[in-house]
Design an enzyme around this catalytic site. Structure first.
Site, PDB file in Angstrom:
ATOM      1  N   HIS A  18      -8.119   5.918   8.899  1.00  0.00           N
ATOM      2  CA  HIS A  18      -7.200   7.181   8.446  1.00  0.00           C
ATOM      3  C   HIS A  18      -8.463   8.474   8.187  1.00  0.00           C
ATOM      4  O   HIS A  18      -9.437   8.005   8.159  1.00  0.00           O
ATOM      5  CB  HIS A  18      -6.864   6.714   6.807  1.00  0.00           C
ATOM      6  CG  HIS A  18      -6.244   5.806   6.796  1.00  0.00           C
ATOM      7  ND1 HIS A  18      -4.575   6.031   6.871  1.00  0.00           N
ATOM      8  CD2 HIS A  18      -6.207   4.373   6.417  1.00  0.00           C
ATOM      9  CE1 HIS A  18      -4.181   4.719   6.913  1.00  0.00           C
ATOM     10  NE2 HIS A  18      -4.890   3.852   6.418  1.00  0.00           N
ATOM     11  N   ARG A  64      -5.927   9.810  -3.133  1.00  0.00           N
ATOM     12  CA  ARG A  64      -4.558  10.602  -3.103  1.00  0.00           C
ATOM     13  C   ARG A  64      -3.670   9.932  -4.067  1.00  0.00           C
ATOM     14  O   ARG A  64      -3.762   9.144  -4.882  1.00  0.00           O
ATOM     15  CB  ARG A  64      -4.373  10.753  -1.605  1.00  0.00           C
ATOM     16  CG  ARG A  64      -5.414  11.673  -0.874  1.00  0.00           C
ATOM     17  CD  ARG A  64      -5.122  11.631   0.452  1.00  0.00           C
ATOM     18  NE  ARG A  64      -3.947  12.709   0.704  1.00  0.00           N
ATOM     19  CZ  ARG A  64      -3.119  12.760   1.722  1.00  0.00           C
ATOM     20  NH1 ARG A  64      -3.660  12.043   2.922  1.00  0.00           N
ATOM     21  NH2 ARG A  64      -2.421  13.666   1.800  1.00  0.00           N
ATOM     22  N   PRO A  67       3.281   8.619  12.514  1.00  0.00           N
ATOM     23  CA  PRO A  67       4.204   9.719  12.371  1.00  0.00           C
ATOM     24  C   PRO A  67       3.468  10.944  11.864  1.00  0.00           C
ATOM     25  O   PRO A  67       2.686  10.728  11.021  1.00  0.00           O
ATOM     26  CB  PRO A  67       5.302   9.343  11.267  1.00  0.00           C
ATOM     27  CG  PRO A  67       5.562   7.831  11.502  1.00  0.00           C
ATOM     28  CD  PRO A  67       4.158   7.392  11.955  1.00  0.00           C
ATOM     29  N   ASN A  68       3.890  12.226  12.449  1.00  0.00           N
ATOM     30  CA  ASN A  68       3.320  13.343  12.206  1.00  0.00           C
ATOM     31  C   ASN A  68       1.724  13.715  12.591  1.00  0.00           C
ATOM     32  O   ASN A  68       1.422  14.984  12.346  1.00  0.00           O
ATOM     33  CB  ASN A  68       3.677  13.519  10.683  1.00  0.00           C
ATOM     34  CG  ASN A  68       4.900  13.492  10.427  1.00  0.00           C
ATOM     35  OD1 ASN A  68       5.785  14.141  10.640  1.00  0.00           O
ATOM     36  ND2 ASN A  68       5.230  12.811   9.223  1.00  0.00           N
ATOM     37  N   TYR A 115      -6.388  17.318   6.341  1.00  0.00           N
ATOM     38  CA  TYR A 115      -6.659  16.668   7.808  1.00  0.00           C
ATOM     39  C   TYR A 115      -7.651  17.215   8.829  1.00  0.00           C
ATOM     40  O   TYR A 115      -7.891  16.793   9.940  1.00  0.00           O
ATOM     41  CB  TYR A 115      -5.195  16.355   8.536  1.00  0.00           C
ATOM     42  CG  TYR A 115      -4.402  15.498   7.695  1.00  0.00           C
ATOM     43  CD1 TYR A 115      -4.881  14.242   7.229  1.00  0.00           C
ATOM     44  CD2 TYR A 115      -3.432  15.858   7.149  1.00  0.00           C
ATOM     45  CE1 TYR A 115      -4.072  13.486   6.297  1.00  0.00           C
ATOM     46  CE2 TYR A 115      -2.271  14.997   6.154  1.00  0.00           C
ATOM     47  CZ  TYR A 115      -2.808  13.863   6.002  1.00  0.00           C
ATOM     48  OH  TYR A 115      -2.048  13.054   5.278  1.00  0.00           O
ATOM     49  N   GLU A 173      -8.156  -0.387  10.914  1.00  0.00           N
ATOM     50  CA  GLU A 173      -7.233   0.447  10.322  1.00  0.00           C
ATOM     51  C   GLU A 173      -8.022   1.760  10.056  1.00  0.00           C
ATOM     52  O   GLU A 173      -9.203   1.748   9.600  1.00  0.00           O
ATOM     53  CB  GLU A 173      -6.668  -0.110   8.753  1.00  0.00           C
ATOM     54  CG  GLU A 173      -6.071   0.763   8.074  1.00  0.00           C
ATOM     55  CD  GLU A 173      -5.534   0.529   6.646  1.00  0.00           C
ATOM     56  OE1 GLU A 173      -6.063  -0.457   6.293  1.00  0.00           O
ATOM     57  OE2 GLU A 173      -5.107   1.132   5.981  1.00  0.00           O
ATOM     58  N   ALA A 176       2.170   7.531   7.509  1.00  0.00           N
ATOM     59  CA  ALA A 176       2.811   7.127   6.341  1.00  0.00           C
ATOM     60  C   ALA A 176       3.490   5.784   6.447  1.00  0.00           C
ATOM     61  O   ALA A 176       3.522   5.140   5.502  1.00  0.00           O
ATOM     62  CB  ALA A 176       3.949   8.277   5.961  1.00  0.00           C
ATOM     63  N   ASN A 206      -4.022   4.027  13.195  1.00  0.00           N
ATOM     64  CA  ASN A 206      -3.878   5.054  12.249  1.00  0.00           C
ATOM     65  C   ASN A 206      -2.169   5.244  12.164  1.00  0.00           C
ATOM     66  O   ASN A 206      -1.523   5.950  12.708  1.00  0.00           O
ATOM     67  CB  ASN A 206      -4.500   6.543  12.475  1.00  0.00           C
ATOM     68  CG  ASN A 206      -4.159   7.491  11.168  1.00  0.00           C
ATOM     69  OD1 ASN A 206      -3.390   7.170  10.203  1.00  0.00           O
ATOM     70  ND2 ASN A 206      -4.820   8.338  11.123  1.00  0.00           N
ATOM     71  N   ARG A 226      -1.019  20.744  10.409  1.00  0.00           N
ATOM     72  CA  ARG A 226      -0.340  19.903   9.299  1.00  0.00           C
ATOM     73  C   ARG A 226      -1.698  19.858   8.211  1.00  0.00           C
ATOM     74  O   ARG A 226      -2.800  19.345   8.662  1.00  0.00           O
ATOM     75  CB  ARG A 226      -0.116  18.572   9.815  1.00  0.00           C
ATOM     76  CG  ARG A 226       0.465  17.753   8.651  1.00  0.00           C
ATOM     77  CD  ARG A 226       0.522  16.468   9.292  1.00  0.00           C
ATOM     78  NE  ARG A 226       0.991  15.501   8.303  1.00  0.00           N
ATOM     79  CZ  ARG A 226       0.569  14.254   8.169  1.00  0.00           C
ATOM     80  NH1 ARG A 226       0.264  13.629   8.987  1.00  0.00           N
ATOM     81  NH2 ARG A 226       1.136  13.493   7.098  1.00  0.00           N
TER      82      ARG A 226
HETATM   83  C1  DQA Z   1      -3.268   9.271   7.103  1.00  0.00           C
HETATM   84  C2  DQA Z   1      -2.923   8.884   5.332  1.00  0.00           C
HETATM   85  C3  DQA Z   1      -1.629   8.935   5.127  1.00  0.00           C
HETATM   86  O1  DQA Z   1      -1.534   8.477   3.850  1.00  0.00           O
HETATM   87  C4  DQA Z   1      -0.677  10.016   5.673  1.00  0.00           C
HETATM   88  O2  DQA Z   1       0.765   9.571   5.352  1.00  0.00           O
HETATM   89  C5  DQA Z   1      -0.859  10.304   7.058  1.00  0.00           C
HETATM   90  C6  DQA Z   1      -2.407  10.349   7.468  1.00  0.00           C
HETATM   91  C7  DQA Z   1      -4.675   9.888   7.176  1.00  0.00           C
HETATM   92  O3  DQA Z   1      -5.016   9.555   8.456  1.00  0.00           O
HETATM   93  O4  DQA Z   1      -5.365  10.253   6.321  1.00  0.00           O
HETATM   94  O5  DQA Z   1      -0.151  10.720   7.567  1.00  0.00           O
HETATM   95  O6  DQA Z   1      -3.108   8.111   7.784  1.00  0.00           O
END
Ligand code: DQA
Length: 160
Positions: free
Chosen positions: A103, A110, A13-14, A26, A101, A80, A77, A21
């Site tokens: 990120h 964080r 998501p997002n 990011y 995994e 959330a 990735n 964003r």
């Molecule tokens: C994320 C880290 C997550 O905590 C966050 O909710 C994201 C992006 C990252 O790529 O740093 O949406 O996965």
């Protein structure tokens, strides 16, 4: 010609809003930019890359199920959903190949709620905190994990 192994990259998501964003966290690259980087890296390793982004956990579960027996590795990735996506966790458990995994940020530096991951305990490897370059590093890592051990080697491969 033998088909090239397929790596499935999943974006939660997002992540479709990357570029606009929270750029301080990011970066300014868009998701298209990062998928392009992952695809070029995969291509250089002789791998094909598929990408699925969704804001809905069930879509990602469907994508994982569709990868079973078809894709060689997953790079996830989960955004959330990393922190609470139990059905995604269960789907990932059914995937037989390496799972990386990924990120952009380092969730452990964080907020407290980002420290828990439903993916980490079942991941083969984790790439976090390298910004957009993580998309290249994750695919380099997948290529390493998929490389057959040298003949006669007793080294164990990845088995989750
Ligand atoms: C994320 C880290 C997550 O905590 C966050 O909710 C994201 C992006 C990252 O790529 O740093 O949406 O996965």
């Amino acid at each position: 010609m033998t088909p090239r192994p397929i790596v499935l990259l999943l974006s939660g998501p997002n992540l479709n809003l990357l570029g606009e964003r929270q750029p301080l966290i990011y970066g300014s690259a868009t998701l298209d930019d990062l998928v392009g980087l992952a695809r070029a890296t995969a291509d250089a390793h002789g791998l094909d890359l598929e990408h699925v982004q969704s804001n809905h956990e069930g879509d990602l579960v469907d994508a994982v199920q569709g990868a079973r027996g078809r894709c060689a590795a997953l790079v996830v990735n989960a955004a959330a959903l990393t922190h609470y996506g139990r059905s995604l966790h269960d789907a990932l458990l059914t995937f037989e190949g390496p799972l990386v995994e990924l990120h952009i940020s380092n969730p452990h530096s964080r907020e407290e709620w980002r420290h828990e991951s439903v993916v980490s305990p079942i991941a083969t490897a984790v790439v976090a905190g390298f910004g957009g370059a993580g998309y290249r590093l994750a695919i380099d890592g997948v290529a390493e994990l998929l490389r057959p051990p040298p003949a006669g080697s007793t080294e164990e491969g990845s088995d989750r």
